[in-house]
Design a protein around this motif. Structure first.
Motif, PDB file in Angstrom:
ATOM      1  N   LYS A 134       0.832  -1.204   0.000  1.00 34.82           N
ATOM      2  CA  LYS A 134       0.000   0.000   0.000  1.00 34.82           C
ATOM      3  C   LYS A 134       0.865   1.252   0.000  1.00 34.82           C
ATOM      4  O   LYS A 134       0.585   2.218  -0.722  1.00 34.82           O
ATOM      5  CB  LYS A 134      -0.913  -0.003   1.229  1.00 34.82           C
ATOM      6  N   ARG A 135       1.921   1.242   0.787  1.00 29.66           N
ATOM      7  CA  ARG A 135       2.784   2.416   0.895  1.00 29.66           C
ATOM      8  C   ARG A 135       3.577   2.669  -0.386  1.00 29.66           C
ATOM      9  O   ARG A 135       3.948   3.811  -0.665  1.00 29.66           O
ATOM     10  CB  ARG A 135       3.735   2.251   2.086  1.00 29.66           C
ATOM     11  N   ARG A 136       3.821   1.631  -1.139  1.00 27.31           N
ATOM     12  CA  ARG A 136       4.653   1.762  -2.338  1.00 27.31           C
ATOM     13  C   ARG A 136       3.846   1.848  -3.629  1.00 27.31           C
ATOM     14  O   ARG A 136       4.417   1.885  -4.717  1.00 27.31           O
ATOM     15  CB  ARG A 136       5.627   0.572  -2.417  1.00 27.31           C
ATOM     16  N   GLY A 137       2.534   1.872  -3.513  1.00 30.76           N
ATOM     17  CA  GLY A 137       1.702   1.995  -4.698  1.00 30.76           C
ATOM     18  C   GLY A 137       1.570   0.718  -5.505  1.00 30.76           C
ATOM     19  O   GLY A 137       1.195   0.760  -6.677  1.00 30.76           O
ATOM     20  N   ILE A 138       1.875  -0.430  -4.888  1.00 28.99           N
ATOM     21  CA  ILE A 138       1.691  -1.715  -5.558  1.00 28.99           C
ATOM     22  C   ILE A 138       0.210  -2.076  -5.519  1.00 28.99           C
ATOM     23  O   ILE A 138      -0.399  -2.100  -4.451  1.00 28.99           O
ATOM     24  CB  ILE A 138       2.523  -2.826  -4.874  1.00 28.99           C
ATOM     25  N   THR A 139      -0.378  -2.339  -6.670  1.00 29.09           N
ATOM     26  CA  THR A 139      -1.814  -2.605  -6.750  1.00 29.09           C
ATOM     27  C   THR A 139      -2.146  -4.075  -6.977  1.00 29.09           C
ATOM     28  O   THR A 139      -3.298  -4.476  -6.801  1.00 29.09           O
ATOM     29  CB  THR A 139      -2.457  -1.797  -7.883  1.00 29.09           C
ATOM     30  N   HIS A 140      -1.162  -4.891  -7.369  1.00 32.73           N
ATOM     31  CA  HIS A 140      -1.409  -6.305  -7.648  1.00 32.73           C
ATOM     32  C   HIS A 140      -0.228  -7.144  -7.173  1.00 32.73           C
ATOM     33  O   HIS A 140       0.930  -6.719  -7.257  1.00 32.73           O
ATOM     34  CB  HIS A 140      -1.608  -6.558  -9.155  1.00 32.73           C
ATOM     35  N   TRP A 141      -0.542  -8.352  -6.713  1.00 30.54           N
ATOM     36  CA  TRP A 141       0.479  -9.338  -6.371  1.00 30.54           C
ATOM     37  C   TRP A 141       0.447 -10.479  -7.375  1.00 30.54           C
ATOM     38  O   TRP A 141      -0.626 -10.935  -7.799  1.00 30.54           O
ATOM     39  CB  TRP A 141       0.221  -9.937  -4.992  1.00 30.54           C
ATOM     40  N   VAL A 142       1.634 -10.947  -7.720  1.00 35.59           N
ATOM     41  CA  VAL A 142       1.822 -12.170  -8.502  1.00 35.59           C
ATOM     42  C   VAL A 142       2.384 -13.226  -7.563  1.00 35.59           C
ATOM     43  O   VAL A 142       3.186 -12.908  -6.676  1.00 35.59           O
ATOM     44  CB  VAL A 142       2.796 -11.934  -9.681  1.00 35.59           C
ATOM     45  N   PHE A 143       1.965 -14.472  -7.751  1.00 34.56           N
ATOM     46  CA  PHE A 143       2.425 -15.545  -6.868  1.00 34.56           C
ATOM     47  C   PHE A 143       2.420 -16.834  -7.670  1.00 34.56           C
ATOM     48  O   PHE A 143       1.405 -17.198  -8.261  1.00 34.56           O
ATOM     49  CB  PHE A 143       1.461 -15.690  -5.680  1.00 34.56           C
ATOM     50  N   PRO A 195       0.723 -20.073 -11.819  1.00 38.32           N
ATOM     51  CA  PRO A 195       0.792 -18.641 -11.515  1.00 38.32           C
ATOM     52  C   PRO A 195      -0.579 -18.100 -11.125  1.00 38.32           C
ATOM     53  O   PRO A 195      -1.605 -18.502 -11.687  1.00 38.32           O
ATOM     54  CB  PRO A 195       1.272 -18.021 -12.831  1.00 38.32           C
ATOM     55  N   TYR A 196      -0.583 -17.185 -10.166  1.00 37.52           N
ATOM     56  CA  TYR A 196      -1.812 -16.549  -9.701  1.00 37.52           C
ATOM     57  C   TYR A 196      -1.582 -15.044  -9.597  1.00 37.52           C
ATOM     58  O   TYR A 196      -0.447 -14.580  -9.443  1.00 37.52           O
ATOM     59  CB  TYR A 196      -2.226 -17.083  -8.329  1.00 37.52           C
ATOM     60  N   VAL A 197      -2.687 -14.307  -9.650  1.00 39.31           N
ATOM     61  CA  VAL A 197      -2.655 -12.848  -9.499  1.00 39.31           C
ATOM     62  C   VAL A 197      -3.805 -12.434  -8.598  1.00 39.31           C
ATOM     63  O   VAL A 197      -4.895 -13.013  -8.662  1.00 39.31           O
ATOM     64  CB  VAL A 197      -2.771 -12.135 -10.864  1.00 39.31           C
ATOM     65  N   VAL A 198      -3.579 -11.439  -7.752  1.00 34.14           N
ATOM     66  CA  VAL A 198      -4.656 -10.846  -6.957  1.00 34.14           C
ATOM     67  C   VAL A 198      -4.415  -9.341  -6.891  1.00 34.14           C
ATOM     68  O   VAL A 198      -3.271  -8.894  -6.790  1.00 34.14           O
ATOM     69  CB  VAL A 198      -4.727 -11.446  -5.531  1.00 34.14           C
ATOM     70  N   SER A 199      -5.476  -8.556  -7.007  1.00 35.64           N
ATOM     71  CA  SER A 199      -5.353  -7.123  -6.790  1.00 35.64           C
ATOM     72  C   SER A 199      -5.418  -6.853  -5.293  1.00 35.64           C
ATOM     73  O   SER A 199      -6.044  -7.603  -4.533  1.00 35.64           O
ATOM     74  CB  SER A 199      -6.464  -6.361  -7.514  1.00 35.64           C
ATOM     75  N   ILE A 200      -4.779  -5.784  -4.856  1.00 35.82           N
ATOM     76  CA  ILE A 200      -4.826  -5.426  -3.445  1.00 35.82           C
ATOM     77  C   ILE A 200      -6.266  -5.113  -3.032  1.00 35.82           C
ATOM     78  O   ILE A 200      -6.694  -5.461  -1.931  1.00 35.82           O
ATOM     79  CB  ILE A 200      -3.905  -4.226  -3.159  1.00 35.82           C
TER      80      ILE A 200
END
Length: 274
Positions: A183-192, A224-229
């Motif tokens: 949140k602090r760094r402006g990351i909107t999505h995670w990849v895993f 591979p998976y993706v989720v938005s914050i």
């Protein structure tokens, strides 16, 4: 964006105050980073044999992506290292998952390390929990839930946090720190890129990742998976408002999520709590 151990410590909120049993922090110096690499060596090379021990004669597992990652460390109150993970930022190297997985359909752009959208993405990887903290019957490779005595705070060596009580304590604390730093760094999505068992575990915690490509064989089946914050926030708040309150505790008011439907707004008061 390149983040080394010293740069990681310069960001606000690197720690989370007086957690009674475990402390979750961004790595602050070379010694912390060495501890991270040592945990990874023991888990990925020695225990699970995903990587060849012979390639790491110093018994420290690291790779080129580490120079572009935020590393987090869980430490027991007695000083023992308990677990780690990293959030790899966008760089010319791309993300580690690109080496082993193929992203498809709407996530096909993640196959291109130079795609501009990657600037707001981060990959969570190298999740590892020390064997010393997963010795109980029923513990997963990612740890286990709090012991019964932790609920009273007497003689416990685990972090007492909100329900659901079957959530691995160290994993939850690591996810909390990675979430807040994103949140602090402006990351909107995670990849895993993960195995099915970890996907199911995270889903039970409310972390509902979307499949982003076909399964591949990387020391066993991995996908591979993706989720938005935003989706992560909605999922956790619906699964357990109390756990969501734990996730956002200490988050700056300007970064607190808004607009969650049908949720008790009382958790908002914990946003700037110590």
């Amino acid at each position: 964006m390149s983040l080394n151990a010293v740069e990681s410590a310069s960001h606000p909120g690197a720690g989370h105050g007086p957690d009674p049993y475990f402390r979750f922090t961004c790595v602050r110096d070379a010694s912390d980073l060495e501890t991270v690499y040592s945990i990874r060596y023991q888990v990925y090379c020695v225990e699970r044999e995903f990587l060849d021990e012979a390639h790491y004669p110093t018994q420290l597992e690291s790779d080129d992506y580490d120079a572009h990652a935020l590393h987090v460390l869980a430490t027991h109150r007695a000083g023992h290292p308990a677990g780690t993970a990293r959030l790899v930022m966008s760089s010319p190297l791309g993300f580690p998952a690109m080496q082993h997985c193929v992203f498809s359909e709407e996530f096909g752009f993640l196959n291109d390390p130079s795609h501009p959208s990657l600037a707001r993405y981060g990959e969570v990887s190298r999740l590892a929990v020390s064997k010393a903290f997963r010795r109980r019957e029923g513990d997963t490779p990612y740890g286990g839930p709090p012991r019964e005595e932790s609920l009273s705070g007497e003689g416990a060596d685990v972090l007492a946090f909100a329900p659901p009580r079957n959530s691995p304590e160290i994993l939850m604390g690591i996810c909390r720190l990675l979430y807040q730093q994103s949140k602090r760094r402006g990351i909107t999505h995670w990849v895993f890129a993960m195995e099915r068992s970890l996907y199911v575990l995270l889903k039970r915690m409310g972390f509902k990742y979307m499949p982003a490509g076909p399964e591949t064989d990387y020391y066993g089946p991995v996908r591979p998976y993706v989720v938005s914050i935003d989706a992560l926030e909605r999922g956790v708040s619906r699964a357990s408002p109390a756990t969501f309150a734990y996730m956002v505790k200490g988050l700056e008011p300007a970064l607190m999520p808004v607009g969650l439907q049908g949720q008790d707004a009382s958790w908002r008061s914990v946003g700037s709590a110590a």
